[in-house]
Motif scaffolding. Structure first.
Motif, PDB file in Angstrom:
ATOM      1  N   GLU A  89       0.058  18.117   5.600  1.00  0.00           N
ATOM      2  CA  GLU A  89       0.691  17.617   4.372  1.00  0.00           C
ATOM      3  C   GLU A  89      -0.092  16.447   3.798  1.00  0.00           C
ATOM      4  OE1 GLU A  89       3.214  18.846   2.851  1.00  0.00           O
ATOM      5  OE2 GLU A  89       4.112  20.215   4.316  1.00  0.00           O
ATOM      6  N   LYS A  90      -0.157  16.363   2.493  1.00  0.00           N
ATOM      7  CA  LYS A  90      -0.851  15.271   1.808  1.00  0.00           C
ATOM      8  C   LYS A  90      -0.040  13.985   1.897  1.00  0.00           C
ATOM      9  CE  LYS A  90      -2.644  13.843  -2.721  1.00  0.00           C
ATOM     10  NZ  LYS A  90      -3.856  13.247  -2.136  1.00  0.00           N
ATOM     11  N   VAL A  91      -0.742  12.862   2.048  1.00  0.00           N
ATOM     12  CA  VAL A  91      -0.120  11.534   2.040  1.00  0.00           C
ATOM     13  C   VAL A  91      -0.704  10.734   0.887  1.00  0.00           C
ATOM     14  CG1 VAL A  91       0.160   9.366   3.303  1.00  0.00           C
ATOM     15  CG2 VAL A  91       0.235  11.540   4.537  1.00  0.00           C
ATOM     16  N   ASP A  92       0.161  10.123   0.112  1.00  0.00           N
ATOM     17  CA  ASP A  92      -0.284   9.227  -0.957  1.00  0.00           C
ATOM     18  C   ASP A  92      -0.332   7.811  -0.385  1.00  0.00           C
ATOM     19  OD1 ASP A  92      -0.466  11.209  -2.974  1.00  0.00           O
ATOM     20  OD2 ASP A  92       1.720  11.157  -3.192  1.00  0.00           O
ATOM     21  N   PHE A  93      -1.518   7.425   0.089  1.00  0.00           N
ATOM     22  CA  PHE A  93      -1.662   6.110   0.700  1.00  0.00           C
ATOM     23  C   PHE A  93      -1.585   5.021  -0.380  1.00  0.00           C
ATOM     24  CE2 PHE A  93      -3.954   8.907   3.712  1.00  0.00           C
ATOM     25  CZ  PHE A  93      -3.221   8.621   4.851  1.00  0.00           C
ATOM     26  N   PRO A  94      -1.038   3.857  -0.031  1.00  0.00           N
ATOM     27  CA  PRO A  94      -0.858   2.789  -1.025  1.00  0.00           C
ATOM     28  C   PRO A  94      -2.173   2.113  -1.418  1.00  0.00           C
ATOM     29  CG  PRO A  94      -0.260   1.991   1.147  1.00  0.00           C
ATOM     30  CD  PRO A  94      -0.523   3.468   1.302  1.00  0.00           C
ATOM     31  N   ASP A 153      -0.406  -0.556   7.003  1.00  0.00           N
ATOM     32  CA  ASP A 153      -1.514  -0.447   6.059  1.00  0.00           C
ATOM     33  C   ASP A 153      -2.529   0.632   6.416  1.00  0.00           C
ATOM     34  OD1 ASP A 153      -2.317  -1.718   8.356  1.00  0.00           O
ATOM     35  OD2 ASP A 153      -3.432  -3.306   7.379  1.00  0.00           O
ATOM     36  N   PHE A 154      -2.208   1.480   7.366  1.00  0.00           N
ATOM     37  CA  PHE A 154      -3.152   2.547   7.694  1.00  0.00           C
ATOM     38  C   PHE A 154      -3.386   3.426   6.477  1.00  0.00           C
ATOM     39  CE2 PHE A 154      -3.806   7.004   8.859  1.00  0.00           C
ATOM     40  CZ  PHE A 154      -5.033   6.893   9.505  1.00  0.00           C
ATOM     41  N   GLY A 155      -4.656   3.676   6.184  1.00  0.00           N
ATOM     42  CA  GLY A 155      -5.017   4.551   5.068  1.00  0.00           C
ATOM     43  C   GLY A 155      -4.977   3.905   3.707  1.00  0.00           C
ATOM     44  N   SER A 156      -4.564   2.635   3.631  1.00  0.00           N
ATOM     45  CA  SER A 156      -4.430   1.990   2.320  1.00  0.00           C
ATOM     46  C   SER A 156      -5.779   1.877   1.616  1.00  0.00           C
ATOM     47  CB  SER A 156      -3.793   0.606   2.462  1.00  0.00           C
ATOM     48  OG  SER A 156      -4.600  -0.231   3.264  1.00  0.00           O
ATOM     49  N   ARG A 157      -5.749   1.998   0.305  1.00  0.00           N
ATOM     50  CA  ARG A 157      -6.954   1.850  -0.521  1.00  0.00           C
ATOM     51  C   ARG A 157      -7.033   0.391  -0.944  1.00  0.00           C
ATOM     52  NH1 ARG A 157      -7.896   2.477  -6.175  1.00  0.00           N
ATOM     53  NH2 ARG A 157     -10.019   3.160  -6.665  1.00  0.00           N
TER      54      ARG A 157
END
Length: 299
Positions: A89-94, A153-157
């Motif tokens: 599944e896709k995750v929309d990282f913050p 914050d894992f994956g955050s941009r």
């Protein structure tokens, strides 16, 4: 969770083409799926065959993994192959704005650019380390005795003042400056040195394709090539390199996949597992997004 429901429909359609029901699981980008109960010896995913952990197969999913259905395999103690389907599944990282104390890491000098290029080459070479026998069990040990809530914050941009961005592939927790940092499992130190962006840095190979990374340490207590034990002190918390303040940074790569490290600090039964109902799978993924390890007793 409309995307998850669609994922399960995709799995159902994929399974329906076969004569028998195919075991299935749903997992988010950056997550880990589990297949237990068949006395696994080896696992297969994305063309890789690798050792099981304590009789179960785990399938690490990179934070940028292709969304959709992937085939997974489990090889039991008799050598029999079992095939399953995993829907990613896709995750929309913050997106997070980062304000640095000075411009050293914004207006990077030519010398530091060259230094970073050399350091990056050494790090990338580590990810080609052959898969060795497993030296860990799950859950992993916590890297600090006291683990305050992280920034999730894992994956955050991360967006810097000059507009440049980077994706955060670990977890940060506000652990006090100078606190001891410990190995999450037995392993061999692959790299222990000071780098431009990550400061005092330690990479450890735990076997089975699992590698832990600790960045921004104030001090390093191990050397390259050291054989270390679970819970052994490897350094102390600091704010070296590109950092906005003292914190504990933990990252994990498993078979090259960048995964949320906190997922492996908790009981593995909380991971999305083959055989979960759609509702249970959805609940596990939602819980993982708020994942925080329980605190141990203070030293």
């Amino acid at each position: 969770m409309r995307a998850m429901r669609m994922g399960w429909l995709l799995v159902a359609a994929w399974i329906a083409t076969g004569a028998q029901a195919t075991p299935a699981v749903v997992v988010a980008q950056g997550g880990v799926a589990r297949w237990a109960g068949l006395d696994a010896r080896e696992c297969g995913f994305l063309g890789k065959r690798y050792p099981a952990v304590d009789g179960a197969c785990y399938y690490p999913v990179d934070l940028r993994a292709k969304v959709g259905v992937h085939e997974i395999a489990l090889y039991d103690s008799a050598g029999k192959q079992h095939l399953g389907a995993m829907t990613v599944e896709k995750v929309d990282f913050p997106e997070v704005r980062i304000d640095l104390p000075d411009d050293t890491y914004l207006n990077v000098s030519a010398g530091n650019q060259a230094r970073h290029k050399e350091e990056r080459a050494r790090v990338l070479a580590l990810f080609k380390t052959p898969v060795t026998p497993v030296r860990f069990s799950l859950p992993l040990a916590k890297p600090a005795k006291s683990m305050p809530p992280s920034e999730n914050d894992f994956g955050s941009r991360r967006v810097f003042a000059d507009g440049r961005t980077s994706q955060h592939t670990g977890r940060d927790a506000p652990v006090t400056q100078g606190s001891t940092v410990r190995a999450v499992a037995d392993g061999t130190v692959l790299l222990a040195e000071e780098h431009f962006y990550t400061g005092n840095t330690v990479f450890i190979d735990h076997g089975g394709g699992l590698m832990s990374m600790n960045f921004h340490l104030s001090k390093i207590a191990v050397d390259r090539g050291d054989d270390i034990k679970r819970g052994q002190v490897i350094g102390t918390v600091g704010s070296t390199g590109r950092s906005t303040g003292p914190h504990l940074h933990l990252g994990l790569r498993w078979l090259g996949a960048r995964i949320d490290p906190y997922l492996l600090l908790d009981t593995p039964t909380k991971l999305p597992s083959v055989g979960d109902s759609p509702a249970k799978a959805e609940a596990k993924i939602e819980a993982a997004r708020e994942q925080e390890p329980e605190e141990d007793d203070a030293e």
